[in-house]
Design an enzyme around this catalytic site. Structure first.
Site, PDB file in Angstrom:
ATOM      1  N   GLY A  22       7.976 -34.200 -10.956  1.00 43.21           N
ATOM      2  CA  GLY A  22       6.728 -34.062 -11.724  1.00 43.21           C
ATOM      3  C   GLY A  22       6.554 -35.152 -12.761  1.00 43.21           C
ATOM      4  O   GLY A  22       7.421 -36.001 -12.965  1.00 43.21           O
ATOM      5  N   ARG A  38       6.786 -38.026 -17.953  1.00 44.95           N
ATOM      6  CA  ARG A  38       6.316 -38.761 -19.132  1.00 44.95           C
ATOM      7  C   ARG A  38       4.918 -39.322 -18.925  1.00 44.95           C
ATOM      8  O   ARG A  38       4.469 -40.179 -19.684  1.00 44.95           O
ATOM      9  CB  ARG A  38       7.266 -39.883 -19.455  1.00 44.95           C
ATOM     10  CG  ARG A  38       7.520 -40.779 -18.252  1.00 44.95           C
ATOM     11  CD  ARG A  38       8.058 -42.033 -18.694  1.00 44.95           C
ATOM     12  NE  ARG A  38       8.615 -42.769 -17.569  1.00 44.95           N
ATOM     13  CZ  ARG A  38       9.217 -43.917 -17.718  1.00 44.95           C
ATOM     14  NH1 ARG A  38       9.353 -44.427 -18.915  1.00 44.95           N
ATOM     15  NH2 ARG A  38       9.681 -44.554 -16.686  1.00 44.95           N
ATOM     16  N   LYS A  47       1.130 -43.250 -19.658  1.00 47.34           N
ATOM     17  CA  LYS A  47       2.536 -43.217 -19.251  1.00 47.34           C
ATOM     18  C   LYS A  47       3.400 -43.499 -20.473  1.00 47.34           C
ATOM     19  O   LYS A  47       3.321 -44.582 -21.046  1.00 47.34           O
ATOM     20  CB  LYS A  47       2.794 -44.268 -18.159  1.00 47.34           C
ATOM     21  CG  LYS A  47       4.194 -44.202 -17.567  1.00 47.34           C
ATOM     22  CD  LYS A  47       4.263 -45.006 -16.277  1.00 47.34           C
ATOM     23  CE  LYS A  47       5.675 -45.123 -15.756  1.00 47.34           C
ATOM     24  NZ  LYS A  47       5.742 -45.955 -14.550  1.00 47.34           N
ATOM     25  N   ARG A  93      -2.994 -45.923 -17.254  1.00 43.38           N
ATOM     26  CA  ARG A  93      -3.209 -46.390 -15.891  1.00 43.38           C
ATOM     27  C   ARG A  93      -4.318 -45.585 -15.217  1.00 43.38           C
ATOM     28  O   ARG A  93      -4.643 -44.480 -15.651  1.00 43.38           O
ATOM     29  CB  ARG A  93      -1.913 -46.423 -15.091  1.00 43.38           C
ATOM     30  CG  ARG A  93      -1.125 -45.153 -15.099  1.00 43.38           C
ATOM     31  CD  ARG A  93       0.204 -45.359 -14.369  1.00 43.38           C
ATOM     32  NE  ARG A  93       0.843 -44.091 -14.100  1.00 43.38           N
ATOM     33  CZ  ARG A  93       1.925 -43.939 -13.365  1.00 43.38           C
ATOM     34  NH1 ARG A  93       2.491 -44.986 -12.813  1.00 43.38           N
ATOM     35  NH2 ARG A  93       2.463 -42.750 -13.156  1.00 43.38           N
ATOM     36  N   ASP A 145       8.374 -39.420  -4.029  1.00 44.82           N
ATOM     37  CA  ASP A 145       7.552 -39.146  -5.222  1.00 44.82           C
ATOM     38  C   ASP A 145       6.884 -40.423  -5.725  1.00 44.82           C
ATOM     39  O   ASP A 145       6.065 -40.369  -6.641  1.00 44.82           O
ATOM     40  CB  ASP A 145       8.404 -38.515  -6.336  1.00 44.82           C
ATOM     41  CG  ASP A 145       9.665 -39.306  -6.644  1.00 44.82           C
ATOM     42  OD1 ASP A 145      10.452 -39.535  -5.703  1.00 44.82           O
ATOM     43  OD2 ASP A 145       9.856 -39.715  -7.786  1.00 44.82           O
ATOM     44  N   ASN A 146       7.227 -41.564  -5.148  1.00 45.47           N
ATOM     45  CA  ASN A 146       6.596 -42.825  -5.542  1.00 45.47           C
ATOM     46  C   ASN A 146       5.712 -43.377  -4.428  1.00 45.47           C
ATOM     47  O   ASN A 146       5.449 -44.575  -4.359  1.00 45.47           O
ATOM     48  CB  ASN A 146       7.663 -43.853  -5.920  1.00 45.47           C
ATOM     49  CG  ASN A 146       8.368 -43.488  -7.216  1.00 45.47           C
ATOM     50  OD1 ASN A 146       7.841 -42.733  -8.036  1.00 45.47           O
ATOM     51  ND2 ASN A 146       9.552 -44.026  -7.419  1.00 45.47           N
ATOM     52  N   ASP A 162       3.902 -46.588  -9.472  1.00 41.82           N
ATOM     53  CA  ASP A 162       5.168 -46.455 -10.211  1.00 41.82           C
ATOM     54  C   ASP A 162       5.979 -47.751 -10.202  1.00 41.82           C
ATOM     55  O   ASP A 162       6.964 -47.904  -9.483  1.00 41.82           O
ATOM     56  CB  ASP A 162       6.005 -45.267  -9.694  1.00 41.82           C
ATOM     57  CG  ASP A 162       5.493 -43.959 -10.291  1.00 41.82           C
ATOM     58  OD1 ASP A 162       4.410 -43.969 -10.914  1.00 41.82           O
ATOM     59  OD2 ASP A 162       6.170 -42.934 -10.140  1.00 41.82           O
TER      60      ASP A 162
HETATM   61  P1  AMP Z   1      10.693 -42.777 -11.521  1.00 43.33           P
HETATM   62  O1  AMP Z   1      12.065 -43.237 -11.181  1.00 43.33           O
HETATM   63  O2  AMP Z   1      10.043 -43.552 -12.628  1.00 43.33           O
HETATM   64  O3  AMP Z   1       9.798 -42.626 -10.346  1.00 43.33           O
HETATM   65  O4  AMP Z   1      10.875 -41.310 -12.157  1.00 43.33           O
HETATM   66  C1  AMP Z   1      11.455 -40.222 -11.479  1.00 43.33           C
HETATM   67  C2  AMP Z   1      11.195 -38.979 -12.271  1.00 43.33           C
HETATM   68  O5  AMP Z   1      11.787 -39.066 -13.568  1.00 43.33           O
HETATM   69  C3  AMP Z   1       9.725 -38.666 -12.517  1.00 43.33           C
HETATM   70  O6  AMP Z   1       9.583 -37.275 -12.438  1.00 43.33           O
HETATM   71  C4  AMP Z   1       9.505 -39.170 -13.914  1.00 43.33           C
HETATM   72  O7  AMP Z   1       8.430 -38.532 -14.555  1.00 43.33           O
HETATM   73  C5  AMP Z   1      10.823 -38.837 -14.577  1.00 43.33           C
HETATM   74  N1  AMP Z   1      11.099 -39.693 -15.740  1.00 43.33           N
HETATM   75  C6  AMP Z   1      11.416 -41.008 -15.728  1.00 43.33           C
HETATM   76  N2  AMP Z   1      11.594 -41.456 -16.989  1.00 43.33           N
HETATM   77  C7  AMP Z   1      11.373 -40.415 -17.818  1.00 43.33           C
HETATM   78  C8  AMP Z   1      11.374 -40.239 -19.237  1.00 43.33           C
HETATM   79  N3  AMP Z   1      11.674 -41.239 -20.067  1.00 43.33           N
HETATM   80  N4  AMP Z   1      11.086 -39.009 -19.719  1.00 43.33           N
HETATM   81  C9  AMP Z   1      10.797 -37.988 -18.897  1.00 43.33           C
HETATM   82  N5  AMP Z   1      10.786 -38.079 -17.566  1.00 43.33           N
HETATM   83  C10 AMP Z   1      11.059 -39.275 -17.019  1.00 43.33           C
HETATM   84 MG    MG Z   2       7.961 -42.098 -10.112  1.00 41.58          MG
END
Ligand code: AMP
Ligand code: MG
Length: 509
Positions: A100, A103, A122, A192, A269-270, A279
């Site tokens: 989900g 952030r 973001k 974004r 998820d991306n 992302d």
């Molecule tokens: P990502 O690797 O950026 O696609 O993130 C994978 C998951 O981790 C997603 O659910 C993001 O929302 C969550 N996430 C990444 N960085 C943070 C953060 N600093 N705080 C909260 N959730 C995060």
């Molecule tokens: Mg992501």
């Protein structure tokens, strides 16, 4: 009349009104079964300052001013109804359960008159999906997202967009290389914009728990809002919609291959349901042409998301989406058609782009060999992909010495291999490659990691001039721009070869 601001946009609520949501607003990280979203308020930031602004994106939204406070999540205007989206995902091949928007917080949907666009911050604070993390984003990764998503747009690659970058005045702790040495970094928020931020994982999360009711509501909302030429009310309708998703996904990945982009984290998820590049994390651009390269240090042992594997990973991810949608179908076997169509689309788009890159009059029998020989000669010595294809676009004759600038070591140019490939290509194009198509398919300027890093180094000292200059230059990536040539049409400098942020990136952002 004042200038058009966020308050004067037409805010709408299709997603919130058509899909089921969380009963609770905000609150601590938790599992939220049966929901597509949770209402949540962005956390106020101490000192928002607008640093980057996309005129083109603003103009698409009919916006004339960038209000730093609102773009940092401080306060709301009438009509905004902020929420975080719930989704799951396969990360590096394994089902990871609920992820989900940890952030990211959507401010709302805007009806621009030409379509609906979602505006999302973001880095603006914790949500029920933040798990163990802080909900923040740092300046370095925000600059990378802002510059790259706008650059991709101007390269003609489908992508989510960036409207603004605001620094928050907060310090955020990050352990960049996961080596137990966290340090404070400036916080920032990118606003974004996209048709939606729905991902393959948005559908998977419901299918994985057998919740066909929520999945049905989400699919109906997605198809009716975003794919109006399709219908979700029969098996055949769903298959046709999925073929469209397949085609868009394949097109975007073929474009990545064309421009030398490596996403780095192609988890489900991306993967955007619109086929947008989404992302921007530890992405990178090929410098020396190396099909096995990935910028993501977290993936350095298996290299699942390496450059040359992206088309195949797209298929694997798409198959996970198909499995999810099968829950809604009477005869799921017809989903094979959709998977086949992904491969067909990917082949068609890739061939067209190779033909454009090489100035061919269409992709013909035998051209596959021409391409595979080229990719092999490109690897025989360290050769810059961007410079090579750009110089090939205006080469006067089949002579490798005209490509000199693309090679890291001119002493090592494999003359024989190049002579023979160039001769073959020259013959194929009758000495008259379609230069116009080559110049429009082979960009002169891309956002190499070391370029983004120079922008970041300056911005961290409060100097945004490099970021602004790159933003401007990358609006015209296929133009010559002689004043930028010496500085930016260049191979990677030696200092960047092993520097964190240039050759190595982690998911810490
Ligand atoms: P990502 O690797 O950026 O696609 O993130 C994978 C998951 O981790 C997603 O659910 C993001 O929302 C969550 N996430 C990444 N960085 C943070 C953060 N600093 N705080 C909260 N959730 C995060
Ligand atoms: Mg992501």
């Amino acid at each position: 009349m004042g200038q058009k601001s966020l308050g004067s946009l037409k805010w709408v609520r299709h997603f919130l009104s058509e899909t089921p949501g969380d009963q609770i607003s905000g609150g601590a990280p938790r599992q939220v079964p049966g929901a597509c979203w949770s209402r949540v308020e962005p956390e106020p930031m101490p000192n928002p300052v607008l640093r980057m602004w996309s005129e083109e994106m603003a103009s698409d939204l009919c916006l004339e001013v960038g209000e730093a406070g609102l773009l940092a999540g401080n306060g709301k205007v009438e009509g905004m109804d902020p929420y975080a989206q719930r989704y799951g995902g396969h990360q590096f091949g394994n089902w990871a359960g609920q992820l989900g928007d940890g952030r990211a917080i959507t401010l709302g949907e805007v009806d621009t008159g030409k379509g609906v666009l979602e505006l999302q911050l973001k880095g603006s604070g914790k949500t029920p999906y933040s798990r163990f993390a802080d909900g923040r984003a740092v300046l370095r990764s925000s600059i990378r997202e802002f510059l790259c998503s706008e650059a991709m747009h101007h390269l003609g690659v489908p992508t989510t967009r960036a409207l603004s970058l605001v620094t928050t005045g907060e310090e955020v702790m990050r352990d960049v290389m996961y080596d137990g040495r966290p340090a404070p970094e400036p916080g920032a928020i990118v606003c974004r914009v996209a048709e939606s931020f729905l991902r393959f994982g948005s559908f998977q999360i419901h299918a994985m728990s057998g919740d066909d009711k929520t999945l049905r509501a989400l699919v109906d909302n997605t198809v009716s809002q975003h794919f109006p030429d399709h219908s979700s009310d029969s098996d055949q309708g769903l298959v046709e919609w999925l073929k469209e998703v397949a085609d868009r996904t394949a097109l975007t990945i073929a474009h990545w291959m064309r421009v030398g982009f490596v996403h780095g984290v192609m988890n489900t998820d991306n993967m955007s349901i619109h086929g947008l590049t989404i992302d921007y994390g530890p992405y990178g651009w090929l410098e020396g042409f190396d099909p096995d390269w990935t910028p993501n240090t977290t993936d350095s042992s298996t290299r699942r998301y390496r450059y040359a594997h992206q088309g195949e990973v797209g298929a694997w991810n798409f198959a996970r989406l198909l499995e999810s949608i099968s829950l809604l179908m009477e005869e799921p076997r017809s989903l094979h058609e959709a998977l086949d169509s992904y491969y067909e689309s990917y082949t068609t788009h890739s061939r067209r782009m190779w033909a454009e890159k090489l100035g061919l009059d269409g992709f013909q029998e035998g051209d596959g060999e021409l391409v595979s020989e080229l990719t092999s000669v490109l690897q025989s010595t360290e050769t810059d992909m961007t410079i090579l294809f750009r110089m090939l676009s205006s080469i006067q004759g089949p002579d490798p010495n005209h490509l000199g600038r693309a090679f890291y070591d001119v002493e090592e140019i494999p003359q024989n291999e190049w002579n023979s490939w160039l001769a073959r290509w020259w013959e194929r194009v009758d000495g008259r490659p379609n230069r116009e198509s080559m110049l429009n398919a082979n960009p002169k300027y891309v956002l190499r990691n070391w370029m983004a890093q120079l922008a970041i180094d300056a911005a961290e000292k409060d100097d945004y001039s490099v970021a602004q200059a790159l933003h401007g230059m990358l609006k015209k990536p296929y133009e010559e721009q002689p004043k930028n040539e010496e500085e930016w049409f260049n191979r990677r400098p030696e200092w960047a070869r092993n520097r964190v942020g240039c050759s190595m990136l982690s998911c810490s952002s």
